[in-house]
Motif scaffolding. Structure first.
Motif, mmCIF file in Angstrom:
data_model
loop_
_atom_site.group_PDB
_atom_site.id
_atom_site.type_symbol
_atom_site.label_atom_id
_atom_site.label_comp_id
_atom_site.label_asym_id
_atom_site.label_seq_id
_atom_site.Cartn_x
_atom_site.Cartn_y
_atom_site.Cartn_z
ATOM 1 N N VAL A 89 0.856 -1.185 0.000
ATOM 2 C CA VAL A 89 0.000 0.000 0.000
ATOM 3 C C VAL A 89 0.893 1.236 0.000
ATOM 4 O O VAL A 89 1.812 1.340 0.815
ATOM 5 N N TYR A 90 0.638 2.160 -0.921
ATOM 6 C CA TYR A 90 1.487 3.340 -1.026
ATOM 7 C C TYR A 90 0.650 4.553 -1.429
ATOM 8 O O TYR A 90 -0.466 4.419 -1.916
ATOM 9 N N LYS A 91 1.217 5.727 -1.216
ATOM 10 C CA LYS A 91 0.533 6.975 -1.552
ATOM 11 C C LYS A 91 1.179 7.603 -2.777
ATOM 12 O O LYS A 91 2.389 7.555 -2.956
ATOM 13 N N THR A 92 0.362 8.176 -3.617
ATOM 14 C CA THR A 92 0.851 8.871 -4.796
ATOM 15 C C THR A 92 -0.103 10.027 -5.090
ATOM 16 O O THR A 92 -1.035 10.277 -4.331
ATOM 17 N N TYR A 93 0.156 10.730 -6.215
ATOM 18 C CA TYR A 93 -0.692 11.858 -6.585
ATOM 19 C C TYR A 93 -1.397 11.567 -7.897
ATOM 20 O O TYR A 93 -0.833 10.952 -8.803
ATOM 21 N N GLU A 94 -2.633 12.006 -7.986
ATOM 22 C CA GLU A 94 -3.435 11.780 -9.177
ATOM 23 C C GLU A 94 -4.105 13.074 -9.587
ATOM 24 O O GLU A 94 -4.683 13.775 -8.751
ATOM 25 N N GLU A 95 -3.995 13.380 -10.862
ATOM 26 C CA GLU A 95 -4.635 14.594 -11.376
ATOM 27 C C GLU A 95 -6.145 14.410 -11.362
ATOM 28 O O GLU A 95 -6.665 13.348 -11.686
ATOM 29 N N LYS A 96 -6.855 15.453 -10.954
ATOM 30 C CA LYS A 96 -8.291 15.377 -10.815
ATOM 31 C C LYS A 96 -9.005 16.435 -11.654
ATOM 32 O O LYS A 96 -8.518 17.541 -11.814
ATOM 33 N N LYS A 97 -10.133 16.056 -12.212
ATOM 34 C CA LYS A 97 -11.143 16.940 -12.792
ATOM 35 C C LYS A 97 -10.797 17.532 -14.151
ATOM 36 O O LYS A 97 -11.546 18.354 -14.665
ATOM 37 N N THR A 98 -9.673 17.151 -14.763
ATOM 38 C CA THR A 98 -9.373 17.707 -16.086
ATOM 39 C C THR A 98 -10.444 17.329 -17.097
ATOM 40 O O THR A 98 -10.930 18.178 -17.857
ATOM 41 N N ASP A 99 -10.825 16.042 -17.142
ATOM 42 C CA ASP A 99 -11.834 15.625 -18.108
ATOM 43 C C ASP A 99 -13.171 16.313 -17.855
ATOM 44 O O ASP A 99 -13.889 16.688 -18.788
ATOM 45 N N VAL A 100 -13.500 16.538 -16.565
ATOM 46 C CA VAL A 100 -14.732 17.258 -16.227
ATOM 47 C C VAL A 100 -14.649 18.705 -16.711
ATOM 48 O O VAL A 100 -15.612 19.240 -17.289
ATOM 49 N N ASN A 101 -13.503 19.343 -16.492
ATOM 50 C CA ASN A 101 -13.325 20.727 -16.943
ATOM 51 C C ASN A 101 -13.443 20.848 -18.460
ATOM 52 O O ASN A 101 -14.042 21.806 -18.975
ATOM 53 N N ILE A 102 -12.871 19.900 -19.179
ATOM 54 C CA ILE A 102 -12.975 19.928 -20.640
ATOM 55 C C ILE A 102 -14.435 19.776 -21.065
ATOM 56 O O ILE A 102 -14.934 20.524 -21.919
ATOM 57 N N ALA A 103 -15.121 18.819 -20.462
ATOM 58 C CA ALA A 103 -16.524 18.581 -20.804
ATOM 59 C C ALA A 103 -17.379 19.818 -20.526
ATOM 60 O O ALA A 103 -18.224 20.209 -21.358
ATOM 61 N N VAL A 104 -17.150 20.451 -19.385
ATOM 62 C CA VAL A 104 -17.915 21.650 -19.023
ATOM 63 C C VAL A 104 -17.663 22.772 -20.025
ATOM 64 O O VAL A 104 -18.595 23.469 -20.452
ATOM 65 N N ASN A 105 -16.408 22.949 -20.432
ATOM 66 C CA ASN A 105 -16.081 24.008 -21.397
ATOM 67 C C ASN A 105 -16.691 23.729 -22.759
ATOM 68 O O ASN A 105 -17.156 24.657 -23.443
ATOM 69 N N ILE A 106 -16.701 22.476 -23.183
ATOM 70 C CA ILE A 106 -17.333 22.117 -24.463
ATOM 71 C C ILE A 106 -18.814 22.480 -24.448
ATOM 72 O O ILE A 106 -19.340 23.074 -25.398
ATOM 73 N N LEU A 107 -19.493 22.127 -23.359
ATOM 74 C CA LEU A 107 -20.925 22.408 -23.253
ATOM 75 C C LEU A 107 -21.205 23.903 -23.113
ATOM 76 O O LEU A 107 -22.101 24.449 -23.776
ATOM 77 N N ASP A 109 -9.167 10.701 -24.289
ATOM 78 C CA ASP A 109 -9.867 10.352 -23.059
ATOM 79 C C ASP A 109 -11.362 10.204 -23.337
ATOM 80 O O ASP A 109 -12.055 11.182 -23.626
ATOM 81 N N SER A 110 -11.869 9.004 -23.228
ATOM 82 C CA SER A 110 -13.273 8.736 -23.537
ATOM 83 C C SER A 110 -14.229 9.333 -22.501
ATOM 84 O O SER A 110 -15.445 9.361 -22.731
ATOM 85 N N ASP A 111 -13.716 9.817 -21.372
ATOM 86 C CA ASP A 111 -14.581 10.453 -20.372
ATOM 87 C C ASP A 111 -15.211 11.739 -20.903
ATOM 88 O O ASP A 111 -16.183 12.247 -20.325
ATOM 89 N N ILE A 112 -14.655 12.265 -21.999
ATOM 90 C CA ILE A 112 -15.192 13.501 -22.585
ATOM 91 C C ILE A 112 -16.414 13.210 -23.466
ATOM 92 O O ILE A 112 -17.197 14.105 -23.779
ATOM 93 N N ILE A 113 -16.608 11.951 -23.826
ATOM 94 C CA ILE A 113 -17.645 11.571 -24.795
ATOM 95 C C ILE A 113 -19.047 12.035 -24.411
ATOM 96 O O ILE A 113 -19.785 12.529 -25.277
ATOM 97 N N PRO A 114 -19.495 11.918 -23.150
ATOM 98 C CA PRO A 114 -20.858 12.371 -22.824
ATOM 99 C C PRO A 114 -21.130 13.825 -23.195
ATOM 100 O O PRO A 114 -22.249 14.159 -23.618
ATOM 101 N N ALA A 115 -20.126 14.698 -23.067
ATOM 102 C CA ALA A 115 -20.315 16.104 -23.443
ATOM 103 C C ALA A 115 -20.529 16.230 -24.950
ATOM 104 O O ALA A 115 -21.388 16.993 -25.417
ATOM 105 N N ILE A 116 -19.738 15.483 -25.722
ATOM 106 C CA ILE A 116 -19.878 15.514 -27.185
ATOM 107 C C ILE A 116 -21.255 15.000 -27.590
ATOM 108 O O ILE A 116 -21.951 15.600 -28.418
ATOM 109 N N GLU A 117 -21.652 13.886 -26.990
ATOM 110 C CA GLU A 117 -22.959 13.295 -27.325
ATOM 111 C C GLU A 117 -24.103 14.230 -26.938
ATOM 112 O O GLU A 117 -25.122 14.307 -27.648
ATOM 113 N N SER A 118 -23.949 14.948 -25.846
ATOM 114 C CA SER A 118 -24.999 15.877 -25.409
ATOM 115 C C SER A 118 -25.235 16.967 -26.440
ATOM 116 O O SER A 118 -26.382 17.344 -26.716
ATOM 117 N N VAL A 119 -24.139 17.478 -27.020
ATOM 118 C CA VAL A 119 -24.277 18.503 -28.051
ATOM 119 C C VAL A 119 -24.866 17.905 -29.325
ATOM 120 O O VAL A 119 -25.782 18.483 -29.932
#
Length: 218
Positions: A117-135, A152-162
């Motif tokens: 078990v170890y600790k590291t850093y993970e980038e958060k919310k970039t895909d959400v920020n991109i999706a929000v800006n697209i919309l 990053d396929s996490d952006i797909i829902p924003a594209i589909e929404s438009v």
């Protein structure tokens, strides 16, 4: 005229650049890069760069901050978020023979533990920020074409929404070198791949304003 908005997922691009070219093309001018994929009557009206400063490396953070100043000098808008500390678990998956050796070897402390078990850093919310800006930019009618430099396929829902609104907006996926995403290809109207020649011809000059390209980025 087709108005083009460009959204850059820096983490997505950076991983592929580092994997294939180390730091050689980090001094990347996204305005110049995006221009390689324009067609007649296209005009870039906005470029947004999504990223964050890694908290554990002061040297890299300074380089990154200077690089963002260079981007801003070219009217590229940075949207910065943050890294978050997360706990991860490494499971050492041995087969039966290896497990037997591990359990009976006198110097088995040389082997990694079964569970780490170890600790590291993970980038958060970039895909959400991109999706929000697209919309948001679609709602404000800021673009006719949307260039997404990411796989990053996490952006797909924003594209589909438009697209469900039956607008005439076009989505173009620009894949980083050696990246592939069937999901993004299926949802976007067109897909391009960035070639090394595109990277070579899209570098900033070694000095922009007072900021110099880092030696290890050459």
């Amino acid at each position: 005229m087709w108005r083009v908005a460009v959204y850059v997922d820096w983490f997505n691009v950076y991983r592929q650049l580092k994997k294939n070219f180390w730091k050689k093309y980090n001094w990347l001018n996204y305005r110049e890069l995006a221009s390689h994929f324009l067609i007649k009557d296209d005009q870039i009206i906005k470029i947004v760069y999504f990223s964050a400063y890694y908290p554990e490396s002061k040297d890299n953070s300074v380089k990154h901050k200077n690089y963002i100043r260079v981007l801003q000098n070219s009217w590229i808008i940075p949207v910065l978020w943050k890294y978050q500390q997360v706990t991860r678990t490494f499971i050492n998956k041995w087969n039966n023979l290896q497990s037997f050796v591990l359990n009976n070897w006198e110097s088995r402390e040389w082997f990694p533990p079964y569970k780490l078990v170890y600790k590291t850093y993970e980038e958060k919310k970039t895909d959400v920020n991109i999706a929000v800006n697209i919309l948001r930019d679609w709602l404000d009618d800021l673009y006719d074409k949307c260039f997404i430099i990411s796989w990053d396929s996490d952006i797909i829902p924003a594209i589909e929404s438009v697209k469900k609104r039956k607008t005439d907006k076009k989505f173009i996926c620009i894949l980083p070198p050696w990246a592939n995403s069937t999901a993004m290809k299926n949802v976007c109207h067109k897909t391009y791949k960035i070639k090394e020649s595109d990277l070579q011809t899209s570098q900033f000059p070694d000095i922009v304003a007072w900021i110099q390209r880092p030696e290890d980025w050459k």
